[in-house]
Design a protein around this motif. Structure first.
Motif, PDB file in Angstrom:
ATOM      1  N   MET A 125       3.787  -0.287  10.195  1.00  0.00           N
ATOM      2  CA  MET A 125       5.154  -1.102  10.046  1.00  0.00           C
ATOM      3  C   MET A 125       5.302  -1.116  11.373  1.00  0.00           C
ATOM      4  O   MET A 125       5.385  -0.703  12.559  1.00  0.00           O
ATOM      5  N   LEU A 162      17.740   2.360   1.618  1.00  0.00           N
ATOM      6  CA  LEU A 162      16.872   2.917   1.677  1.00  0.00           C
ATOM      7  C   LEU A 162      16.990   4.032   0.075  1.00  0.00           C
ATOM      8  O   LEU A 162      17.855   4.452   0.651  1.00  0.00           O
ATOM      9  N   GLY A 221      12.470   5.523  -1.249  1.00  0.00           N
ATOM     10  CA  GLY A 221      11.814   4.603  -1.123  1.00  0.00           C
ATOM     11  C   GLY A 221      10.362   5.008  -1.341  1.00  0.00           C
ATOM     12  O   GLY A 221       9.481   4.348  -0.724  1.00  0.00           O
ATOM     13  N   GLN A 222      10.149   5.203  -2.997  1.00  0.00           N
ATOM     14  CA  GLN A 222       9.014   5.301  -3.370  1.00  0.00           C
ATOM     15  C   GLN A 222       7.989   3.309  -3.691  1.00  0.00           C
ATOM     16  O   GLN A 222       6.741   3.480  -3.722  1.00  0.00           O
ATOM     17  N   ILE A 231       8.701   2.357   0.990  1.00  0.00           N
ATOM     18  CA  ILE A 231       7.896   2.008   1.872  1.00  0.00           C
ATOM     19  C   ILE A 231       6.407   2.195   2.016  1.00  0.00           C
ATOM     20  O   ILE A 231       5.919   0.922   2.948  1.00  0.00           O
ATOM     21  N   PRO A 232       5.846   2.288   0.961  1.00  0.00           N
ATOM     22  CA  PRO A 232       4.091   0.821   1.312  1.00  0.00           C
ATOM     23  C   PRO A 232       4.855  -0.332   0.972  1.00  0.00           C
ATOM     24  O   PRO A 232       3.937  -1.008   1.561  1.00  0.00           O
ATOM     25  N   LEU A 254       6.963  -1.472   3.127  1.00  0.00           N
ATOM     26  CA  LEU A 254       7.194  -1.860   4.688  1.00  0.00           C
ATOM     27  C   LEU A 254       5.617  -1.353   5.630  1.00  0.00           C
ATOM     28  O   LEU A 254       5.224  -1.855   6.423  1.00  0.00           O
ATOM     29  N   LYS A 255       4.987  -0.109   5.038  1.00  0.00           N
ATOM     30  CA  LYS A 255       3.586  -0.740   5.355  1.00  0.00           C
ATOM     31  C   LYS A 255       2.592  -1.295   5.872  1.00  0.00           C
ATOM     32  O   LYS A 255       1.773  -2.391   5.916  1.00  0.00           O
ATOM     33  N   LEU A 268      17.166   0.369   8.633  1.00  0.00           N
ATOM     34  CA  LEU A 268      17.407   1.283   7.228  1.00  0.00           C
ATOM     35  C   LEU A 268      17.923   2.162   7.282  1.00  0.00           C
ATOM     36  O   LEU A 268      18.861   2.685   8.184  1.00  0.00           O
ATOM     37  N   VAL A 273       6.521  11.816  -6.821  1.00  0.00           N
ATOM     38  CA  VAL A 273       7.579  10.033  -6.999  1.00  0.00           C
ATOM     39  C   VAL A 273       9.339  10.624  -7.572  1.00  0.00           C
ATOM     40  O   VAL A 273       9.992   9.725  -7.062  1.00  0.00           O
ATOM     41  N   ARG A 318      11.748  12.070  -5.320  1.00  0.00           N
ATOM     42  CA  ARG A 318      12.252  10.976  -4.761  1.00  0.00           C
ATOM     43  C   ARG A 318      12.752   9.369  -5.000  1.00  0.00           C
ATOM     44  O   ARG A 318      13.594   9.351  -4.413  1.00  0.00           O
TER      45      ARG A 318
END
Lengths: 264, 161
Positions: free
Chosen positions: A1, A27, A30-31, A34-35, A37-38, A47, A101, A104
């Motif tokens: 990231m 944000l 983030g499920q 976040i992937p 962003l990774k 964020l 999942v 979140r």
């Protein structure tokens, strides 16, 4: 990231203010983000986490009978707390991803992202729900704008989603077992003044209403009412999991299953 | 770098974290709690499952800053202080619910969340609940058996495969 700052406001007003700065992004759970962003497919400078805003959490029934869900409400909470008022919607929420999942991921995050194979867009469009943001109310028919596209403006936050509760409804998802998204999913909602059908996972432009099925089912709410309809493969998604023709076929099959489940 | 504070396994902790620091990195690198495993780092495999305010989450798909002030439980918090395994851990040992063991911390944390919600699940319910926990050894049979045993159900009729 890539590097970024993170803020966790506790009010909608503070979140809107934080999102006013350059390269800021909201944000949700983030499920998906976040992937993303990774993989360095997004590079926000900041964020703004919406998970700490109490007024965007929870499920309630309004005076007009509509089911109201806070934009930051996780799927697991919808699955549990909407079960009495709108069982088809609760069942949909309970089939998203996996249990961790669902603890979140949020309804507002799903709708803001508008993945063409996500489940919630089908429920919102079939129910004729209203997306309430910090600035305005948007009817479902005006909200979805192509694959990953929505009517949301920069920095606009989904604070609540209001669902009119149908007389009968069902969501039937043909699961893509690796991603747990819908290879094709159909949400059928029968109201006193007619039936609405929304299809996800199939269209290149994302979720859409199948108007021929709505007309047929409004006349006669039985799976057989769909018998003479055909779905064109034009505009369907094609990928390694299914061809355009396969998805077009699934549209009819999954809609018929949803009608059978709702009518049963 | 800002500090992020939370309660981990009943103890107040504080460690530096960037905005992009994942909860899994915070636990493993910030606090040295390496029991939480990172398998896929793409929220598929579930090896990194921990509990945040009592809910199972994939700690590789949550930022440390989002857990500010939260009560976090990791696999290190499951056994008693004297090292006595809890019922789920003991059942995994008794029923050989692991092969290489890499997925085990996430399996145990997911199993604990399941039994909290549903104290006597059926075999089908256990398998369904573990959708987000992948065992690369494919040793699901004894994992499911261990979880059923931990729930107090008789598993003597389930063949050891």
């Amino acid at each position: 990231m890539y590097s970024f700052d993170i803020e966790r406001p506790t009010t909608i007003a503070d979140a809107v203010a934080a999102l006013g700065s350059d390269e800021a992004q909201a944000l949700g759970g983030g499920q998906t983000l976040i992937p993303t962003l990774k993989q360095r497919l997004a590079a926000p400078a900041k964020l703004v986490s919406l998970s700490g805003i109490a007024e965007m959490q929870g499920v309630c029934v309004a005076d007009d009978g509509a089911l109201c869900i806070g934009g930051a409400t996780p799927h697991a909470v919808v699955a549990r707390e909407a079960a009495a008022a709108y069982p088809a919607l609760a069942a949909l929420a309970g089939q998203i991803g996996d249990p961790a999942v669902r603890n979140r991921g949020t309804i507002g995050g799903s709708l803001a992202n508008n993945d063409p194979a996500a489940c919630y867009p089908a429920a919102v469009l079939a129910s004729g729900a209203t997306i309430v943001t910090n600035a305005r109310s948007i009817a479902a028919d005006d909200y979805f704008d192509g694959m990953f596209g929505t009517a949301l403006e920069e920095g606009e936050i989904i604070v609540e989603v209001r669902f009119p509760v149908p007389e009968a409804a069902s969501y039937q998802k043909f699961l893509q077992p690796a991603s747990r998204f819908a290879l094709t999913g159909a949400f059928v909602a029968k109201f006193a003044d007619g039936v609405r059908v929304a299809i996800t996972g199939a269209g290149e432009e994302g979720v859409f209403r199948w108007s021929e099925a709505e007309t047929a089912l409004s006349h006669e709410f039985r799976p057989d009412a769909l018998m003479d309809l055909s779905v064109s493969a034009d505009g369907m998604i094609e990928d390694l999991h299914g061809s355009k023709a396969y998805r077009a076929h699934l549209v009819k099959v999954m809609t018929a299953r949803a009608v059978a489940a709702a009518a049963g | 770098m800002p500090k992020v504070s939370m309660t981990v396994n009943g103890k107040a902790v504080s460690a530096e974290a960037e905005g992009r620091t994942l909860l899994s990195s915070y636990l493993r690198e910030g606090l040295g709690l390496t029991g939480t495993h990172v398998g896929c780092d793409t929220s598929q495999c579930g090896a990194c499952v921990v509990h945040v305010d009592g809910k199972a989450v994939k700690s590789c798909t949550m930022f440390a800053a989002e857990a500010e002030g939260a009560e976090v439980t990791t696999i290190e918090g499951m056994a008693a202080p004297d090292g006595t395994l809890n019922a789920i851990q003991q059942a995994f040992q008794d029923h050989h619910g692991l092969q290489c063991g890499f997925c085990t911390p996430g399996m145990v944390m997911s199993a604990a969340a399941l039994l909290e919600e549903n104290p006597t699940p059926t075999e089908a319910e256990v398998r369904h609940y573990l959708e987000g926990n992948i065992c690369r050894c494919t040793g699901y049979h004894n994992i499911v058996k261990a979880i059923l045993a931990a729930s107090g159900q008789d598993v003597s009729g389930i063949a050891a495969e």
